[in-house]
Every structure is written in structure tokens, then in C-alpha cells.
Design an enzyme around this catalytic site. Structure first.
Site, PDB file in Angstrom:
ATOM      1  N   TYR A 140       0.852  -1.188   0.000  1.00  0.00           N
ATOM      2  CA  TYR A 140       0.000   0.000   0.000  1.00  0.00           C
ATOM      3  C   TYR A 140       0.887   1.236   0.000  1.00  0.00           C
ATOM      4  O   TYR A 140       1.753   1.371   0.857  1.00  0.00           O
ATOM      5  CB  TYR A 140      -0.899   0.026   1.246  1.00  0.00           C
ATOM      6  CG  TYR A 140      -2.356  -0.049   0.881  1.00  0.00           C
ATOM      7  CD1 TYR A 140      -2.908   0.880   0.008  1.00  0.00           C
ATOM      8  CD2 TYR A 140      -3.172  -1.066   1.374  1.00  0.00           C
ATOM      9  CE1 TYR A 140      -4.241   0.795  -0.355  1.00  0.00           C
ATOM     10  CE2 TYR A 140      -4.504  -1.151   1.009  1.00  0.00           C
ATOM     11  CZ  TYR A 140      -5.033  -0.212   0.133  1.00  0.00           C
ATOM     12  OH  TYR A 140      -6.336  -0.295  -0.230  1.00  0.00           O
ATOM     13  N   GLU A 172      -0.443   4.699  -0.643  1.00  0.00           N
ATOM     14  CA  GLU A 172      -1.281   5.890  -0.872  1.00  0.00           C
ATOM     15  C   GLU A 172      -0.455   7.147  -0.653  1.00  0.00           C
ATOM     16  O   GLU A 172       0.274   7.256   0.340  1.00  0.00           O
ATOM     17  CB  GLU A 172      -2.476   5.890   0.083  1.00  0.00           C
ATOM     18  CG  GLU A 172      -3.577   4.959  -0.378  1.00  0.00           C
ATOM     19  CD  GLU A 172      -4.761   4.953   0.563  1.00  0.00           C
ATOM     20  OE1 GLU A 172      -4.706   5.618   1.622  1.00  0.00           O
ATOM     21  OE2 GLU A 172      -5.751   4.265   0.248  1.00  0.00           O
ATOM     22  N   ASP A 186      -5.497  13.896 -25.368  1.00  0.00           N
ATOM     23  CA  ASP A 186      -5.502  12.484 -24.969  1.00  0.00           C
ATOM     24  C   ASP A 186      -4.774  11.715 -26.071  1.00  0.00           C
ATOM     25  O   ASP A 186      -5.306  11.529 -27.171  1.00  0.00           O
ATOM     26  CB  ASP A 186      -6.954  12.017 -24.829  1.00  0.00           C
ATOM     27  CG  ASP A 186      -7.069  10.540 -24.487  1.00  0.00           C
ATOM     28  OD1 ASP A 186      -6.062   9.817 -24.617  1.00  0.00           O
ATOM     29  OD2 ASP A 186      -8.171  10.098 -24.106  1.00  0.00           O
ATOM     30  N   THR A 224      -2.709   6.252 -22.133  1.00  0.00           N
ATOM     31  CA  THR A 224      -2.561   4.932 -21.562  1.00  0.00           C
ATOM     32  C   THR A 224      -1.128   4.501 -21.848  1.00  0.00           C
ATOM     33  O   THR A 224      -0.437   5.111 -22.668  1.00  0.00           O
ATOM     34  CB  THR A 224      -3.536   3.910 -22.199  1.00  0.00           C
ATOM     35  OG1 THR A 224      -3.367   3.950 -23.609  1.00  0.00           O
ATOM     36  CG2 THR A 224      -4.976   4.230 -21.841  1.00  0.00           C
ATOM     37  N   LYS A 245      -0.756   0.804 -25.248  1.00  0.00           N
ATOM     38  CA  LYS A 245      -1.067   0.726 -26.684  1.00  0.00           C
ATOM     39  C   LYS A 245       0.256   0.841 -27.470  1.00  0.00           C
ATOM     40  O   LYS A 245       1.110  -0.026 -27.311  1.00  0.00           O
ATOM     41  CB  LYS A 245      -2.095   1.802 -27.037  1.00  0.00           C
ATOM     42  CG  LYS A 245      -3.431   1.584 -26.280  1.00  0.00           C
ATOM     43  CD  LYS A 245      -4.503   2.547 -26.719  1.00  0.00           C
ATOM     44  CE  LYS A 245      -5.831   2.255 -26.056  1.00  0.00           C
ATOM     45  NZ  LYS A 245      -6.079   3.072 -24.855  1.00  0.00           N
ATOM     46  N   ARG A 251      -0.872  -2.360 -18.740  1.00  0.00           N
ATOM     47  CA  ARG A 251      -2.175  -1.701 -18.796  1.00  0.00           C
ATOM     48  C   ARG A 251      -2.240  -0.610 -17.725  1.00  0.00           C
ATOM     49  O   ARG A 251      -2.087  -0.892 -16.539  1.00  0.00           O
ATOM     50  CB  ARG A 251      -3.228  -2.775 -18.532  1.00  0.00           C
ATOM     51  CG  ARG A 251      -4.646  -2.421 -18.848  1.00  0.00           C
ATOM     52  CD  ARG A 251      -5.438  -3.668 -19.121  1.00  0.00           C
ATOM     53  NE  ARG A 251      -5.017  -4.230 -20.387  1.00  0.00           N
ATOM     54  CZ  ARG A 251      -5.416  -3.792 -21.577  1.00  0.00           C
ATOM     55  NH1 ARG A 251      -6.274  -2.807 -21.661  1.00  0.00           N
ATOM     56  NH2 ARG A 251      -4.973  -4.346 -22.692  1.00  0.00           N
TER      57      ARG A 251
HETATM   58  N1  DSN Z   1     -10.636   0.475 -25.718  1.00  0.00           N
HETATM   59  C1  DSN Z   1      -9.868   1.523 -26.317  1.00  0.00           C
HETATM   60  C2  DSN Z   1      -9.734   1.320 -27.789  1.00  0.00           C
HETATM   61  O1  DSN Z   1      -9.899   0.201 -28.229  1.00  0.00           O
HETATM   62  O2  DSN Z   1      -9.466   2.260 -28.513  1.00  0.00           O
HETATM   63  C3  DSN Z   1     -10.438   2.810 -26.002  1.00  0.00           C
HETATM   64  O3  DSN Z   1     -10.739   2.871 -24.650  1.00  0.00           O
END
Ligand code: DSN
Length: 416
Positions: free
Chosen positions: A51, A53, A197, A223, A226, A232
Site C-alpha cells: 500500500y 497511498e 488524450d 494509456t 497501446k 495496462r
Molecule cells: N478500448 C480503447 C480502444 O480500443 O481504442 C479505447 O478505450
């Protein structure tokens, strides 16, 4: 896995099945990727026990000295990678990163302006059933009907008339370069804040093969799983004067304890992305997307906006088969081991659940080491399956060839 097999054979078997599935299919979902063995190893460590925090040097719990050092490394590397003034590496996902920016920058009822989901935006950019659309007043911009591309004059016109408090720029299904500087100029003209974003294109931005919004925007979210090829999770980058508000919005505003095993894996991913080789990797993602797009176009498939500048493309299925839905196309392709998702295309006449398009991306194929020769083979298989009318014999034949290719290009996480 031997311990898990003893403790929980059901889950162990399912993980083995998923390993086989990933190994023996081709991942064309534009938002997915295959991580390195180092990232995978880090995400599966006992850091999950801790933990922590708070933030490095300011925790609620004792025993955080290693967590502090790990999170500080992740922060420093994220700042260096993107040239950012401040980084928060705790968001559990891209949506919580976006919600934290809204929480830090806006009062409930304020107005946000983002890209329509059905033309390539994202649900956390103001969809009415997402917290963003429930909490804030929303106005949406889209692409032009003739070019299927963003038009800064249209965005400017809308922004001037709607006077948003925050302009959101970024997409989950847009195949073209985004002019972040142009968007930031609109925000500045209108006197509103701007959030970029870059969840989909973060790896391309980090490598310098897509223009960066970081110098131009107060907030940048992403994120890490990707094109960036990490675990993730999410990250927020912001200007120094927003650092305190952003940190407070994530904790205690929106989240509790950070996922230290994931933050450590993010740090590893940032280190990998700082390696000069990453630039070549990101450039190859784009080269592969262009190669796949050209092959599909040559076979008569129309791509939204006529092609791609980045890692993804949208195939307008109506261009050759007016009755084929994205839903059926994705299912037929999956039976052949080609994994993608249905997607609306701009001004789609079908509901999202059916859709008239499929979205294809090349990050995961590139992580397996594939190049333009493989893209040509994959385009031919996609073409065969889509024209097969869902024939199971065709799916079986292609599946055999897909598996042969998969054996030649193993997924990187299993190399250790
Ligand atoms: N799930 C993502 C995508 O496939 O683009 C977006 O949140």
C-alpha cells in the site's frame, strides 16, 4: 506457473489458453500490443502487496522506501520521454486519467468539447453515459463529411460559438495526424484549457514520429499499453502550475492505493521507449500500417479518409459488400485467427453494435517483428475472409497459414 497450477488449476489453465490464443493469432486490435518479457515480469511481482497511498516522500504508510524510489523513477522517465514538466503515473487507466484532469480543472456543470465517439473520439470525452458526460455539459466536434478528417476551421467555429471551458483533443479511431498545435491555438483564442488524450499514439509521440502536444497543452493524458508497449495503465502529464491539483485529483480525489507493480512496469516501459531503438520500432508501426492500407486499397477496399498516417485504419466494408456489417466481418476474421474489432465509420447509417467498418492496427504485429511482406500476406487473408461470406472452409484454410506465420514470429513476452 507450477505453483498456480497446484493452487488454482482452473485459472492456470485459462492463462495457458490465453498464452496459446495470443501466440497463435494475429492481433490487429489497434489499441492492443504485446509487452516485453521485462515489462511482463515486473507486472507480476510482489510489489502488488504494498500500500503506497500518497506520493514519493509523502505516503500514508511506512515501508514505502522502495515504492518511493520506483515511482520517482517512473515519474522522471515519463517526464524525460515526453519532455513534460510534471507526470503523474498513478492512473489505473486512460479514462481515470481523463476524469482526474476534469476533476482538477473544472467544476461540475462546466462545458467540455471533445470529438464524437462515433467519428473516432472516446467515451471519456463526454459520452452521455460516461461520468464525463454525466458531470459536465458537452459539445462535440467531428470530421468533415467529404474528407473524413478533422477541420480546424470547423472546430474553431464551434469553439467560438460554444465557449467550452476545456477543449479535448485526441481519438481512439482516427487514422490521421492530429494538429495539436492548431487545436491549442483555438483553445488559446477561445480562452479555454486544453487536454490532449494521446492514448493511441503515445508511442508514436514518444518516438517523435507524430507531433507532440506536450509543449502546447496544459494537460496530456495517455494509456501505457497501446503503441507505448507497456503495462495496462494511464499517465497524466501537465504543466508545473497544475501539478498539485492533478496529483490531488488522482489521490485522494479519484483513486486509492496506486498499483505499484504496474507503476514499476510503466517505469520499465518508459526506459525501453527511451532507448534509441524505440524510434525505429514506432516508425515501423506506421510503415506497416501504410503497407497494410495500400494492399487493402489495391484490393478495392475503401479506407476512411483514404488511408493512414498512424498505426490504424478503418475499412469501410460497404465499399465492396454493402450488406456486410462490422460485427460479422470481425467474427469471420476472428475464426481465421485475425483479431480486430468492429467500428463505426464517420456518418455510419448502422448502429454501433453492427457498424459498417472494422478497425485494424499494426502495433502488436510490429512487436512480433513483422514487416511489409507479412502485411501483404495479412491483407490478402483479410480480403479472402471478407469475400468468403463467412465460409468455414476458407476460415480454416487461412487459420492454418496464420498459425504458420505466428510460429515464425513469436510474441516477445514469452522470450525469457
Ligand atoms: N478500448 C480503447 C480502444 O480500443 O481504442 C479505447 O478505450
Amino acid at each position: 506457473m507450477s505453483v498456480l497450477t497446484k493452487t488454482d488449476p482452473e485459472i492456470a489453465q485459462l492463462i495457458e489458453a490465453e498464452k496459446r490464443r495470443q501466440s497463435m493469432t494475429l492481433e490487429l486490435i489497434a489499441s492492443e500490443n504485446h509487452v516485453s518479457a521485462a515489462v511482463l515480469q515486473t507486472a507480476g511481482t510482489l510489489l502488488t502487496d504494498k500500500y503506497a497511498e500518497g506520493y514519493p516522500g509523502r505516503r500514508w504508510y511506512c515501508g514505502c522506501e522502495n515504492a518511493d524510489a520506483i515511482e520517482q523513477l517512473a515519474i522522471d522517465r515519463a517526464k524525460k520521454l515526453f519532455g513534460a514538466e510534471h507526470a503523474n503515473v498513478q492512473p489505473h487507466c486512460g479514462t481515470s486519467a481523463n476524469l482526474a484532469v476534469y476533476l482538477a480543472a473544472l467544476k461540475p456543470g462546466a462545458k467540455i468539447m471533445g470529438m464524437r465517439l462515433d467519428q473516432g473520439g472516446h467515451l471519456s470525452h463526454g459520452l452521455n453515459i460516461n461520468l464525463s458526460g454525466i458531470t459536465y455539459r458537452v459539445t462535440h466536434y467531428g470530421v468533415r463529411r467529404d474528407t473524413e478528417m478533422l477541420d480546424l476551421d470547423e472546430v474553431r467555429w464551434l469553439a467560438v460559438n460554444e465557449k467550452p471551458d476545456l477543449l479535448v483533443v485526441g481519438a481512439s479511431a482516427y487514422p490521421r495526424t492530429i494538429d495539436f498545435k492548431g487545436f491549442a491555438e483555438i483553445a488559446s483564442e477561445v480562452g479555454c484549457l486544453i487536454l490532449a488524450d494521446i492514448a493511441h499514439i503515445a508511442g508514436l509521440v514518444a518516438a517523435g514520429v507524430h507531433p507532440s502536444p506536450v509543449p502546447h497543452c496544459q494537460f496530456v493524458t495517455t494509456t501505457t499499453h497501446k503503441t507505448l508497449c507497456g503495462p495496462r495503465g494511464g499517465v497524466i502529464l501537465c504543466k508545473k502550475d497544475w501539478a498539485k491539483k492533478i496529483d490531488s485529483a488522482i489521490f485522494p480525489g479519484l483513486q486509492g492505493g496506486p498499483l505499484m507493480h504496474v507503476i514499476a512496469a510503466k517505469a520499465v516501459c518508459f526506459l525501453e521507449a527511451l532507448n534509441p531503438e524505440f524510434e525505429q520500432y514506432a516508425a515501423t508501426i506506421i510503415a506497416n500500417a501504410k503497407a497494410l492500407a495500400e494492399q487493402l486499397i489495391a484490393k478495392g477496399w475503401r479506407l476512411v479518409s483514404g488511408g493512414t498516417d498512424n498505426h490504424l485504419m478503418l475499412v469501410d466494408l460497404r465499399s465492396r459488400l454493402k450488406d456486410l456489417t462490422g460485427h460479422n466481418a470481425a467474427l469471420w476474421l476472428a475464426r481465421a485467427g485475425l483479431i480486430c474489432n468492429k467500428n463505426t465509420i464517420p456518418f455510419d447509417t448502422r448502429p454501433p453494435i453492427e457498424s459498417s467498418g472494422i478497425r485494424l492496427g499494426t502495433p502488436a504485429l510490429t512487436s512480433r517483428g513483422m514487416g511489409s511482406n507479412e502485411m501483404a500476406r495479412i491483407a490478402a487473408w483479410i480480403d479472402q475472409i471478407l469475400l468468403s461470406g463467412g465460409d468455414s472452409g476458407a476460415a480454416d484454410r487461412v487459420r492454418g497459414q496464420v498459425e504458420e506465420l505466428c510460429r515464425q514470429f513469436p510474441i516477445p513476452g514469452l522470450e525469457d
